[in-house]
Design a protein around this motif. Structure first.
Motif, PDB file in Angstrom:
ATOM      1  N   ASN A  88     -75.797 -21.438 -74.454  1.00  0.00           N
ATOM      2  CA  ASN A  88     -75.014 -22.052 -73.376  1.00  0.00           C
ATOM      3  C   ASN A  88     -73.746 -22.722 -73.930  1.00  0.00           C
ATOM      4  N   HIS A  89     -72.757 -21.915 -74.333  1.00  0.00           N
ATOM      5  CA  HIS A  89     -71.548 -22.464 -74.951  1.00  0.00           C
ATOM      6  C   HIS A  89     -70.677 -23.176 -73.910  1.00  0.00           C
ATOM      7  N   PRO A  90     -70.162 -24.370 -74.254  1.00  0.00           N
ATOM      8  CA  PRO A  90     -69.441 -25.159 -73.236  1.00  0.00           C
ATOM      9  C   PRO A  90     -68.105 -24.574 -72.777  1.00  0.00           C
ATOM     10  N   THR A  91     -67.385 -23.854 -73.651  1.00  0.00           N
ATOM     11  CA  THR A  91     -66.029 -23.463 -73.229  1.00  0.00           C
ATOM     12  C   THR A  91     -65.708 -21.975 -73.351  1.00  0.00           C
ATOM     13  N   TRP A  92     -66.327 -21.274 -74.290  1.00  0.00           N
ATOM     14  CA  TRP A  92     -65.977 -19.869 -74.491  1.00  0.00           C
ATOM     15  C   TRP A  92     -67.153 -18.985 -74.093  1.00  0.00           C
ATOM     16  N   ASN A  93     -66.849 -17.819 -73.571  1.00  0.00           N
ATOM     17  CA  ASN A  93     -67.863 -16.855 -73.203  1.00  0.00           C
ATOM     18  C   ASN A  93     -67.802 -15.698 -74.194  1.00  0.00           C
ATOM     19  N   MET A  94     -68.793 -15.608 -75.076  1.00  0.00           N
ATOM     20  CA  MET A  94     -68.725 -14.624 -76.172  1.00  0.00           C
ATOM     21  C   MET A  94     -70.075 -13.942 -76.371  1.00  0.00           C
ATOM     22  N   VAL A 110     -56.712 -27.604 -77.344  1.00  0.00           N
ATOM     23  CA  VAL A 110     -55.955 -27.475 -78.594  1.00  0.00           C
ATOM     24  C   VAL A 110     -56.714 -26.465 -79.445  1.00  0.00           C
ATOM     25  N   HIS A 111     -56.102 -25.325 -79.741  1.00  0.00           N
ATOM     26  CA  HIS A 111     -56.841 -24.267 -80.426  1.00  0.00           C
ATOM     27  C   HIS A 111     -56.855 -24.450 -81.931  1.00  0.00           C
ATOM     28  N   SER A 112     -55.916 -25.139 -82.463  1.00  0.00           N
ATOM     29  CA  SER A 112     -55.905 -25.602 -83.858  1.00  0.00           C
ATOM     30  C   SER A 112     -54.570 -26.249 -84.148  1.00  0.00           C
ATOM     31  N   MET A 113     -54.455 -26.858 -85.326  1.00  0.00           N
ATOM     32  CA  MET A 113     -53.263 -27.654 -85.651  1.00  0.00           C
ATOM     33  C   MET A 113     -52.962 -27.542 -87.141  1.00  0.00           C
ATOM     34  N   ILE A 114     -51.743 -27.902 -87.492  1.00  0.00           N
ATOM     35  CA  ILE A 114     -51.421 -28.091 -88.908  1.00  0.00           C
ATOM     36  C   ILE A 114     -50.838 -29.490 -89.069  1.00  0.00           C
ATOM     37  N   GLU A 115     -51.143 -30.108 -90.201  1.00  0.00           N
ATOM     38  CA  GLU A 115     -50.565 -31.419 -90.511  1.00  0.00           C
ATOM     39  C   GLU A 115     -49.569 -31.227 -91.629  1.00  0.00           C
ATOM     40  N   MET A 116     -48.334 -31.656 -91.399  1.00  0.00           N
ATOM     41  CA  MET A 116     -47.273 -31.482 -92.378  1.00  0.00           C
ATOM     42  C   MET A 116     -47.251 -32.661 -93.365  1.00  0.00           C
ATOM     43  N   ILE A 117     -46.552 -32.490 -94.486  1.00  0.00           N
ATOM     44  CA  ILE A 117     -46.518 -33.588 -95.470  1.00  0.00           C
ATOM     45  C   ILE A 117     -45.821 -34.826 -94.904  1.00  0.00           C
ATOM     46  N   ASP A 118     -44.976 -34.646 -93.889  1.00  0.00           N
ATOM     47  CA  ASP A 118     -44.324 -35.821 -93.303  1.00  0.00           C
ATOM     48  C   ASP A 118     -45.181 -36.458 -92.203  1.00  0.00           C
ATOM     49  N   GLY A 119     -46.417 -36.011 -92.062  1.00  0.00           N
ATOM     50  CA  GLY A 119     -47.339 -36.619 -91.106  1.00  0.00           C
ATOM     51  C   GLY A 119     -47.296 -35.987 -89.732  1.00  0.00           C
ATOM     52  N   SER A 120     -46.354 -35.102 -89.508  1.00  0.00           N
ATOM     53  CA  SER A 120     -46.235 -34.457 -88.208  1.00  0.00           C
ATOM     54  C   SER A 120     -47.385 -33.477 -87.995  1.00  0.00           C
ATOM     55  N   ILE A 121     -47.899 -33.466 -86.766  1.00  0.00           N
ATOM     56  CA  ILE A 121     -48.936 -32.498 -86.392  1.00  0.00           C
ATOM     57  C   ILE A 121     -48.300 -31.469 -85.466  1.00  0.00           C
ATOM     58  N   ILE A 122     -48.437 -30.201 -85.801  1.00  0.00           N
ATOM     59  CA  ILE A 122     -48.008 -29.147 -84.889  1.00  0.00           C
ATOM     60  C   ILE A 122     -49.284 -28.494 -84.362  1.00  0.00           C
ATOM     61  N   ALA A 123     -49.412 -28.438 -83.053  1.00  0.00           N
ATOM     62  CA  ALA A 123     -50.639 -27.926 -82.435  1.00  0.00           C
ATOM     63  C   ALA A 123     -50.315 -26.766 -81.511  1.00  0.00           C
ATOM     64  N   GLN A 124     -51.251 -25.856 -81.390  1.00  0.00           N
ATOM     65  CA  GLN A 124     -51.102 -24.799 -80.397  1.00  0.00           C
ATOM     66  C   GLN A 124     -52.187 -25.008 -79.339  1.00  0.00           C
ATOM     67  N   MET A 125     -51.788 -24.948 -78.094  1.00  0.00           N
ATOM     68  CA  MET A 125     -52.724 -25.135 -76.994  1.00  0.00           C
ATOM     69  C   MET A 125     -52.628 -23.961 -76.043  1.00  0.00           C
ATOM     70  N   GLY A 126     -53.637 -23.786 -75.232  1.00  0.00           N
ATOM     71  CA  GLY A 126     -53.589 -22.714 -74.254  1.00  0.00           C
ATOM     72  C   GLY A 126     -54.894 -22.614 -73.510  1.00  0.00           C
ATOM     73  N   VAL A 127     -54.921 -21.650 -72.593  1.00  0.00           N
ATOM     74  CA  VAL A 127     -56.151 -21.390 -71.868  1.00  0.00           C
ATOM     75  C   VAL A 127     -57.143 -20.729 -72.828  1.00  0.00           C
ATOM     76  N   THR A 128     -58.435 -20.832 -72.503  1.00  0.00           N
ATOM     77  CA  THR A 128     -59.445 -20.228 -73.379  1.00  0.00           C
ATOM     78  C   THR A 128     -59.720 -18.803 -72.918  1.00  0.00           C
ATOM     79  N   ASP A 129     -58.835 -17.913 -73.293  1.00  0.00           N
ATOM     80  CA  ASP A 129     -58.989 -16.505 -72.959  1.00  0.00           C
ATOM     81  C   ASP A 129     -58.488 -15.710 -74.161  1.00  0.00           C
ATOM     82  N   MET A 130     -59.343 -14.842 -74.707  1.00  0.00           N
ATOM     83  CA  MET A 130     -59.015 -14.125 -75.936  1.00  0.00           C
ATOM     84  C   MET A 130     -57.779 -13.237 -75.787  1.00  0.00           C
ATOM     85  N   ARG A 131     -57.431 -12.890 -74.532  1.00  0.00           N
ATOM     86  CA  ARG A 131     -56.283 -11.990 -74.368  1.00  0.00           C
ATOM     87  C   ARG A 131     -55.000 -12.590 -74.930  1.00  0.00           C
TER      88      ARG A 131
END
Lengths: 391, 391
Positions: B199-205, B247-268
């Motif tokens: 019973n996965h909370p967000t993805w259907n796989m 938020v599907h994942s993020m990177i943390e830069m050496i200057d402390g900045s976080i760049i994140a990618q977000m979106g709907v939960t659909d593999m397409r």
């Protein structure tokens, strides 16, 4: 070692810029500082950073400063005065980067001159682009100068847009904290005290900008700023209220992907980014601690409760001199609120009334813009007097 | 028009890939499909996409398929069988992109061959990089082939890393939903039913990956996958639990900045990105609606409650054939759980016990890896039998 000038060195952004310069020891040297009236702080900055040139507001300031620094063992900088002085700071021949961080319209001409001199401008003075976005970006383009935004939202957008093609961006999404009245009623806003309006939930800034945050005008000015920085039309610049100010802004791509920039709420991050771009350097700030983050929320802005945001969109869509009119009327109205002359809810009324009487024209010269600014201020003062008479 | 092959066309990723191909009408044509046993679906796909070649698991499947498609008016594809068939699909000379979307180890060799043939591989089969990350990335490098991740987390990281220099990235931050047992006790996990675990909370796989999500092994495998895709060491790959999967994942830069990618939960979304990169194309999916988003939360993963994640880090740090051992033991243990032979909490015990007896060696050849895989499966089955005897 890169040379930088700072317009507004004793203000919040100016002081933080100097902290970043200290942190990045050996990467930058400070060649010129433009300050207002705080000679005590400027003297300290001269002792520490040994600029070649400083600009102060008046003769009296210059005399005060000289008394304070005359016994320094290190080099005594050249001291210039007034508007000409600020322009000399902005165009200092050694400076490759100029941090434009004065408050209000005073930084307008110096910033334009810095762009005309082909310098990178780290821009914290948002009025510059609001009043004269076309003129500024045109000067940058012609002289191969760069504008790097220091506003945390636009700095975030700049970071998000790295590596993306702007034709593949569907819209820019500016986040707004929503200010201290986000959850309050229209009545609460009507009767807000100065103290309540100055109580910003997430950022610690100067009075003018904090009031702009309370009315959401700050976000409106940022929408106009974004239009010029990134060349997107008004209807591709959205605002989302995000009370925690962790996500500093986002872009939505045509494939539906959202790229967001997040971080701690400290201006040193954006300042450092603007100085070191395209490189990133290790920060003096702690990283965002996800385990300690509260929940993040997002909501639509309430344009009825916050008419200033709608007025800014309207000014941007009309274009020409209308944004400069909006900006000038807002400055006067905000000051009147801070002086207890009007209520917070009078601010948008005064702005709208000044805008209604303004006929927009192309904002293609300095003269037109400065004239618009002066006229709008005068009009706003007339409205204030009428408002006072009506009370 | 670009030509693509799909390994695993009748599975979830395969079907979604074909939806993306339909959406991007005229941009891609399908030249080869590799399927398992679902001949009804494969026949439909042949009718719709008219590939030149298909691969099926067995002779019987081929006969079944032929009966279904022999009356098609359009071209009847060549039908190949078994492992050789899948390799033909993966190396079809016209294909420039191969979507590798089979489940488990069966896609391993075909994916390697696609990379050796210099094709772009849109990789959804994470076992491939977990088992043979060094071999795969080395094959890609030597043959100027690209690996584009289809896993939503790695796809997000790929998007975040655009325009950034990897030397300026402090760490990759994979988000994890936390699975259905995030808020449950150790006892609850001990006694979890198959239905609860599925019973996965967000993805259907599929079932295997859904169980891996419940144990957090899926995130462990993703850490290993990220190591190879982006060339970051284990201690620069972090996991943050983010139950809403926005938020599907993020990177943390050496200057402390976080760049994140977000979106709907659909593999397409990730599939389309992997096909069209470096371009982005308009999506068939609705954009993320911020006004409708619930609050977003983040928390540290609990390695004690979810020992599989710690085991994956351990395997990655040991390196060589240890990740392949972890992966094989996990596949056997998960199947045993799905067959009601063991409890959910037995999965990490079996894996750890197989890892403890494995002496890691360099994973530099196909033979060594396949041998490791076979041995670890055998060992895991022995542990299962002991476990059953002990009950």
């Amino acid at each position: 070692m890169k040379a930088i000038s700072i317009l507004g060195s004793t203000g919040s952004i100016g002081c933080n810029t100097l902290k970043v310069v200290e942190h990045l020891a050996g990467e930058f040297r400070v060649v010129a500082l433009g300050a207002g009236k705080n000679m005590e702080k400027l003297a300290e900055q001269i002792r520490r950073f040994q600029p070649e040139l400083v600009a102060v507001e008046t003769e009296e300031c210059a005399e005060d400063l000289l008394r304070r620094i005359s016994n320094f063992k290190s080099r005594i900088p050249k001291i210039e005065i007034g508007a000409t002085g600020l322009i000399r700071v902005a165009t200092h021949e050694q400076a490759t980067t100029v941090v434009s961080a004065t408050v209000g319209a005073v930084g307008f001409v110096p910033t334009l001159r810095a762009l005309e001199a082909g310098k990178r401008v780290a821009l914290a003075n948002k009025e510059t682009l609001v009043m004269a976005g076309e003129l500024m970006t045109e000067a940058a383009r012609k002289n191969n100068a760069e504008i790097l935004p220091v506003d945390s939202e636009h700095n975030a957008l700049h970071q998000c847009l790295r590596g993306e093609s702007s034709g593949e961006v569907r819209r820019l999404i500016l986040t707004a904290s929503g200010g201290p009245f986000r959850t309050k009623s229209k009545d609460d806003i009507e009767n807000a005290t100065i103290e309540q309006a100055l109580n910003h939930p997430t950022w610690n800034m100067g009075d003018k900008i904090t009031i702009d945050c309370a009315t959401l005008m700050n976000k409106g000015l940022e929408v106009i700023e974004a239009r010029w920085l990134f060349d997107f039309p008004a209807d591709e610049i959205a605002v989302v209220v995000h009370p925690q100010s962790v996500v500093h802004s986002m872009i939505e791509m045509i494939d539906g992907s959202i790229i967001a920039q997040m971080g701690v709420t400290d201006m040193r991050h954006a300042i450092q980014y603007a100085l070191t771009f395209p490189l990133r350097k290790s920060s003096c700030l702690p990283p965002l601690d996800f385990a300690k983050l509260s929940h993040l929320t997002f909501e639509e802005p309430d344009l009825e409760k916050f008419p200033c945001l709608a007025l800014a969109y309207r000014a941007l869509k009309i274009g020409g001199t209308m944004p400069a009119t909006l900006n000038a009327a807002n400055e006067i109205a905000v000051q009147a609120f801070l002086d207890s002359k009007i209520r917070l809810s009078d601010i948008p009324k005064i702005i709208e009334s000044v805008m209604n009487e303004h006929e927009s024209q192309p904002a293609t010269s300095l003269e037109v813009i400065l004239e618009t600014d002066a006229r709008a201020r005068k009009q706003a003062i007339i409205k204030l007097d009428k408002n006072a008479a009506a009370d």
